[in-house]
Design a protein around this motif. Structure first.
Motif, PDB file in Angstrom:
ATOM      1  N   ASN A 246       7.350  -3.444   6.468  1.00 28.11           N
ATOM      2  CA  ASN A 246       6.652  -4.685   6.774  1.00 28.11           C
ATOM      3  C   ASN A 246       5.788  -5.114   5.595  1.00 28.11           C
ATOM      4  O   ASN A 246       5.087  -4.316   4.983  1.00 28.11           O
ATOM      5  N   GLU A 247       5.824  -6.395   5.263  1.00 23.72           N
ATOM      6  CA  GLU A 247       5.091  -6.908   4.107  1.00 23.72           C
ATOM      7  C   GLU A 247       3.587  -6.715   4.252  1.00 23.72           C
ATOM      8  O   GLU A 247       2.876  -6.516   3.256  1.00 23.72           O
ATOM      9  N   ASN A 248       3.080  -6.780   5.477  1.00 19.11           N
ATOM     10  CA  ASN A 248       1.647  -6.552   5.676  1.00 19.11           C
ATOM     11  C   ASN A 248       1.254  -5.109   5.379  1.00 19.11           C
ATOM     12  O   ASN A 248       0.080  -4.824   5.101  1.00 19.11           O
ATOM     13  N   MET A 249       2.207  -4.202   5.446  1.00 20.82           N
ATOM     14  CA  MET A 249       1.930  -2.798   5.136  1.00 20.82           C
ATOM     15  C   MET A 249       2.125  -2.506   3.653  1.00 20.82           C
ATOM     16  O   MET A 249       1.322  -1.825   3.023  1.00 20.82           O
ATOM     17  N   THR A 250       3.203  -3.018   3.067  1.00 13.40           N
ATOM     18  CA  THR A 250       3.505  -2.726   1.659  1.00 13.40           C
ATOM     19  C   THR A 250       2.736  -3.625   0.689  1.00 13.40           C
ATOM     20  O   THR A 250       2.533  -3.271  -0.462  1.00 13.40           O
ATOM     21  N   GLY A 251       2.340  -4.806   1.162  1.00 16.34           N
ATOM     22  CA  GLY A 251       1.717  -5.789   0.283  1.00 16.34           C
ATOM     23  C   GLY A 251       2.702  -6.782  -0.286  1.00 16.34           C
ATOM     24  O   GLY A 251       2.308  -7.773  -0.900  1.00 16.34           O
ATOM     25  N   GLY A 252       3.998  -6.503  -0.102  1.00 17.50           N
ATOM     26  CA  GLY A 252       5.025  -7.435  -0.556  1.00 17.50           C
ATOM     27  C   GLY A 252       4.942  -7.715  -2.048  1.00 17.50           C
ATOM     28  O   GLY A 252       4.661  -6.838  -2.858  1.00 17.50           O
ATOM     29  N   SER A 253       5.178  -8.959  -2.428  1.00 23.20           N
ATOM     30  CA  SER A 253       5.219  -9.333  -3.839  1.00 23.20           C
ATOM     31  C   SER A 253       3.838  -9.417  -4.476  1.00 23.20           C
ATOM     32  O   SER A 253       3.733  -9.572  -5.693  1.00 23.20           O
ATOM     33  N   PHE A 254       2.772  -9.314  -3.677  1.00 24.25           N
ATOM     34  CA  PHE A 254       1.430  -9.269  -4.254  1.00 24.25           C
ATOM     35  C   PHE A 254       1.060  -7.850  -4.669  1.00 24.25           C
ATOM     36  O   PHE A 254       0.201  -7.641  -5.522  1.00 24.25           O
ATOM     37  N   GLY A 255       1.707  -6.863  -4.049  1.00 27.57           N
ATOM     38  CA  GLY A 255       1.414  -5.467  -4.364  1.00 27.57           C
ATOM     39  C   GLY A 255       0.463  -4.846  -3.358  1.00 27.57           C
ATOM     40  O   GLY A 255       0.054  -5.484  -2.373  1.00 27.57           O
ATOM     41  N   PRO A 256       0.081  -3.589  -3.577  1.00 31.63           N
ATOM     42  CA  PRO A 256      -0.782  -2.863  -2.635  1.00 31.63           C
ATOM     43  C   PRO A 256      -2.128  -3.529  -2.360  1.00 31.63           C
ATOM     44  O   PRO A 256      -2.758  -3.232  -1.358  1.00 31.63           O
TER      45      PRO A 256
END
Length: 288
Positions: A246-256
């Protein structure tokens, strides 16, 4: 009300002078490169080249340093020698560096345990890694000079320490809003990171702990693990993480810096630092 207005005006003034100086130095750099290469004044993007990233970070640090010198001399009416008297503190720098590296290692380990990211072997060149090491060091230097150095030092003379730390953290976070993929989670996390950095500044009475933390927090994210660093393009590091959760967990393209896991870690660390600062061994002196 007057004091609030003065604080806002000083904050805006710092950024206006900084941008003006940075544009001047950057333009001079481009012009000299154009003259040397015989291409005239032709600004180009160096964002993908580690060597030129390093040079631009050095120029940005110089712009920040000159900006603060100008404000100290002509606005604050203080001798510029006050800015130059701080000495390198290897103990504080080492403490901050270990804290920054340790936090991002813990965040990555938790994400791996939760099956949110995978970790493999990266593909990097030692020369590029060396340039990026210096790049992230100068990024940490210029941002800490501006936000935990000049601004936090000014704010602590105008308001209680806890408000000064919070306000400087908010300003620091707002300056990241133009970054790619910035979102509300990133906003909260960067504010929390700013609080942590500010409390380290107040506690240690110098900038070296926050510089160390900021430096390795970014460097371990990007050139070591291969995460995006606050929205910067991802690249191979010593390792290579792939995002599968999930992007909210990984940070997605913004990173951690946009990860909920990071938020929990930063909340815990900032809570511990607040406890030490204001309840356990209270330090009341303003930032120098």
């Amino acid at each position: 009300m007057k004091k609030v207005l003065l604080v806002l005006l000083r904050t805006v003034l710092l950024h206006v002078v900084f941008v003006a100086v940075l544009l001047g130095l950057t333009g001079l750099y481009y012009f000299l490169r154009g003259e040397i290469e015989g291409t005239g004044f032709s600004p180009r993007s160096y964002a993908e080249v580690p060597h030129n990233q390093m040079i631009m970070a050095m120029i940005t640090f110089l712009a920040a340093f000159l900006t603060i010198l100008l404000l100290v001399r002509f606005i604050d009416k203080r001798p510029m020698v006050e800015m130059l008297k701080s000495r390198f503190n290897i103990k504080q720098f080492g403490y901050g560096s270990l804290l920054g590296a340790g936090m991002i290692v813990v965040v990555t380990f938790i994400l791996m345990l939760m099956n949110q990211v995978g970790l493999g072997k990266g593909n990097f060149h030692m020369q590029s890694l060396s340039f990026l090491l210096l790049y992230y060091l100068f990024v940490a230097l210029y941002q800490e000079f501006l936000y935990r150095g000049y601004l936090l030092g000014y704010y602590t003379k105008q308001m209680p320490v806890y408000l000064a730390v919070l306000f400087s953290a908010v300003v620091f976070a707002l300056m990241h809003m133009a970054n790619r993929s910035f979102n509300p989670v990133a906003l909260v996390n960067v504010i929390l990171l700013g609080v942590v950095l500010g409390l380290l500044r107040i506690r240690g009475r110098n900038l070296w702990a926050p510089i160390g933390l900021h430096f390795l927090w970014n460097f371990v994210q990007g050139p070591v693990f291969g995460f995006s660093v606050s929205g910067s393009p991802r690249s191979h590091g010593i390792f290579l993480v792939w995002l599968r959760g999930n992007e909210n967990m990984t940070g997605g393209s913004f990173g951690p810096n946009a990860s909920m896991v990071t938020m929990v870690i930063l909340l815990a660390l900032s809570g511990w630092l607040v406890y030490r600062q204001f309840y356990q061994h209270r330090v009341t002196e303003s930032a120098e």
